[in-house]
Design a protein around this motif. Structure first.
Motif, mmCIF file in Angstrom:
data_model
loop_
_atom_site.group_PDB
_atom_site.id
_atom_site.type_symbol
_atom_site.label_atom_id
_atom_site.label_comp_id
_atom_site.label_asym_id
_atom_site.label_seq_id
_atom_site.Cartn_x
_atom_site.Cartn_y
_atom_site.Cartn_z
ATOM 1 N N LYS A 168 69.512 -22.854 -22.889
ATOM 2 C CA LYS A 168 69.660 -21.723 -21.960
ATOM 3 C C LYS A 168 68.549 -21.768 -20.911
ATOM 4 O O LYS A 168 68.774 -21.475 -19.746
ATOM 5 N N ASP A 169 67.346 -22.183 -21.347
ATOM 6 C CA ASP A 169 66.210 -22.269 -20.440
ATOM 7 C C ASP A 169 66.469 -23.296 -19.330
ATOM 8 O O ASP A 169 66.243 -23.014 -18.148
ATOM 9 N N GLU A 170 66.953 -24.492 -19.696
ATOM 10 C CA GLU A 170 67.291 -25.514 -18.693
ATOM 11 C C GLU A 170 68.363 -24.996 -17.738
ATOM 12 O O GLU A 170 68.294 -25.212 -16.526
ATOM 13 N N PHE A 171 69.353 -24.352 -18.310
ATOM 14 C CA PHE A 171 70.478 -23.808 -17.555
ATOM 15 C C PHE A 171 69.992 -22.788 -16.525
ATOM 16 O O PHE A 171 70.308 -22.882 -15.339
ATOM 17 N N ILE A 172 69.174 -21.831 -16.972
ATOM 18 C CA ILE A 172 68.658 -20.779 -16.087
ATOM 19 C C ILE A 172 67.762 -21.372 -15.004
ATOM 20 O O ILE A 172 67.867 -20.996 -13.827
ATOM 21 N N LYS A 173 66.898 -22.321 -15.373
ATOM 22 C CA LYS A 173 66.019 -22.962 -14.381
ATOM 23 C C LYS A 173 66.834 -23.671 -13.302
ATOM 24 O O LYS A 173 66.502 -23.600 -12.120
ATOM 25 N N ALA A 174 67.902 -24.348 -13.697
ATOM 26 C CA ALA A 174 68.754 -25.034 -12.721
ATOM 27 C C ALA A 174 69.446 -24.023 -11.811
ATOM 28 O O ALA A 174 69.542 -24.233 -10.599
ATOM 29 N N LEU A 175 69.912 -22.918 -12.387
ATOM 30 C CA LEU A 175 70.534 -21.867 -11.566
ATOM 31 C C LEU A 175 69.529 -21.271 -10.584
ATOM 32 O O LEU A 175 69.882 -20.967 -9.437
ATOM 33 N N GLU A 176 68.278 -21.127 -11.015
ATOM 34 C CA GLU A 176 67.237 -20.600 -10.121
ATOM 35 C C GLU A 176 66.983 -21.548 -8.950
ATOM 36 O O GLU A 176 66.772 -21.101 -7.823
ATOM 37 N N ILE A 177 67.026 -22.842 -9.203
ATOM 38 C CA ILE A 177 66.867 -23.827 -8.126
ATOM 39 C C ILE A 177 68.003 -23.676 -7.115
ATOM 40 O O ILE A 177 67.775 -23.675 -5.903
ATOM 41 N N ILE A 178 69.221 -23.524 -7.618
ATOM 42 C CA ILE A 178 70.379 -23.345 -6.733
ATOM 43 C C ILE A 178 70.229 -22.058 -5.925
ATOM 44 O O ILE A 178 70.480 -22.047 -4.711
ATOM 45 N N ASP A 179 69.798 -20.970 -6.572
ATOM 46 C CA ASP A 179 69.591 -19.703 -5.860
ATOM 47 C C ASP A 179 68.558 -19.855 -4.755
ATOM 48 O O ASP A 179 68.751 -19.355 -3.643
ATOM 49 N N LYS A 180 67.455 -20.561 -5.031
ATOM 50 C CA LYS A 180 66.413 -20.786 -4.014
ATOM 51 C C LYS A 180 66.955 -21.613 -2.845
ATOM 52 O O LYS A 180 66.673 -21.333 -1.695
ATOM 53 N N GLU A 181 67.759 -22.631 -3.169
ATOM 54 C CA GLU A 181 68.363 -23.445 -2.118
ATOM 55 C C GLU A 181 69.280 -22.591 -1.257
ATOM 56 O O GLU A 181 69.305 -22.721 -0.036
ATOM 57 N N ASN A 182 70.051 -21.695 -1.892
ATOM 58 C CA ASN A 182 70.951 -20.806 -1.151
ATOM 59 C C ASN A 182 70.170 -19.871 -0.240
ATOM 60 O O ASN A 182 70.571 -19.625 0.895
ATOM 61 N N GLU A 183 69.044 -19.359 -0.740
ATOM 62 C CA GLU A 183 68.199 -18.473 0.063
ATOM 63 C C GLU A 183 67.630 -19.193 1.281
ATOM 64 O O GLU A 183 67.472 -18.606 2.336
ATOM 65 N N ASN A 184 67.307 -20.470 1.102
ATOM 66 C CA ASN A 184 66.743 -21.275 2.187
ATOM 67 C C ASN A 184 67.809 -21.906 3.075
ATOM 68 O O ASN A 184 67.479 -22.660 3.974
ATOM 69 N N GLY A 185 69.065 -21.630 2.764
ATOM 70 C CA GLY A 185 70.159 -22.181 3.575
ATOM 71 C C GLY A 185 70.445 -23.626 3.326
ATOM 72 O O GLY A 185 71.094 -24.292 4.139
ATOM 73 N N LYS A 186 69.970 -24.183 2.205
ATOM 74 C CA LYS A 186 70.212 -25.596 1.869
ATOM 75 C C LYS A 186 71.317 -25.668 0.818
ATOM 76 O O LYS A 186 71.582 -24.720 0.106
ATOM 77 N N LYS A 187 71.883 -26.859 0.711
ATOM 78 C CA LYS A 187 72.870 -27.104 -0.353
ATOM 79 C C LYS A 187 72.533 -28.352 -1.077
ATOM 80 O O LYS A 187 72.120 -29.312 -0.645
#
Length: 185
Positions: free
Chosen positions: A166-185
């Protein structure tokens, strides 16, 4: 359930192995083994271990050697030509469930309890199914977790069978959220 991920050549081989055992399976698609497939096999080896079960012919041996050269420490399961022969065609897809089980036992597979860390509710909650961004979300998350892209059902199976925490999963989702906030994909 077999702990190791079983690597076979094609879809018909997957069907034959699934008739014999409960396991996560990767099909390499013949000689066209690309970097993406090797990456999935390396990740599977790191997380659960890998058993290679290819056809008892020249092509099967060549594929086995390609994988063994690129992924260290894999186990090998073999069926004989007699066990894989049907109507002049040789392959794992022709082997009986008993022959496949015998080959895997000789490779010294390990048994693990079926893992259900993730559920379909997790997939819905985290936007990995049920909305117009689900496919893109699974693709991005699959790349970060190194489990590849697939449909929701397969993705859920890989999360559980590859031992993703779950920890790996959440960390990966957080990376995606940060990329979305920065306008990156």
């Amino acid at each position: 359930m077999i702990k190791e991920v079983i690597v076979v050549e094609g879809r018909d081989d997957i069907t034959a192995v699934k008739r014999a055992v409960d396991a996560e399976i990767i099909a390499v698609g013949g000689f066209g083994i690309n970097a993406k497939v090797i990456g999935r096999i390396k990740e599977a080896q790191k997380r659960q271990g890998v058993i290679i079960l290819t056809d008892p012919d020249f092509a099967g041996e060549k594929i086995r050697k390609i994988i063994s050269k690129r992924v260290q420490g894999v186990k090998h399961a073999y069926i004989s030509k007699d066990e894989g022969l049907k109507d002049g065609d040789i392959g794992v897809e022709n082997a009986s469930p008993e022959s496949i089980i015998s080959a895997l036992e000789a490779a010294k597979f390990e048994v693990k309890e079926k893992r259900c860390e993730f559920s379909i509710q997790d997939m819905m909650y985290f936007g990995l199914c049920g909305n117009n961004k689900s496919k893109e979300n699974r693709d991005r998350l699959g790349k970060l977790l190194r489990i590849g892209y697939c449909n929701t059902s397969q993705f859920l199976t890989r999360l559980n069978n590859y031992g993703i925490t779950k920890d790996e999963f959440i960390k990966a989702l957080e990376i995606i959220d940060k990329e979305n906030e920065n306008g990156k994909k």
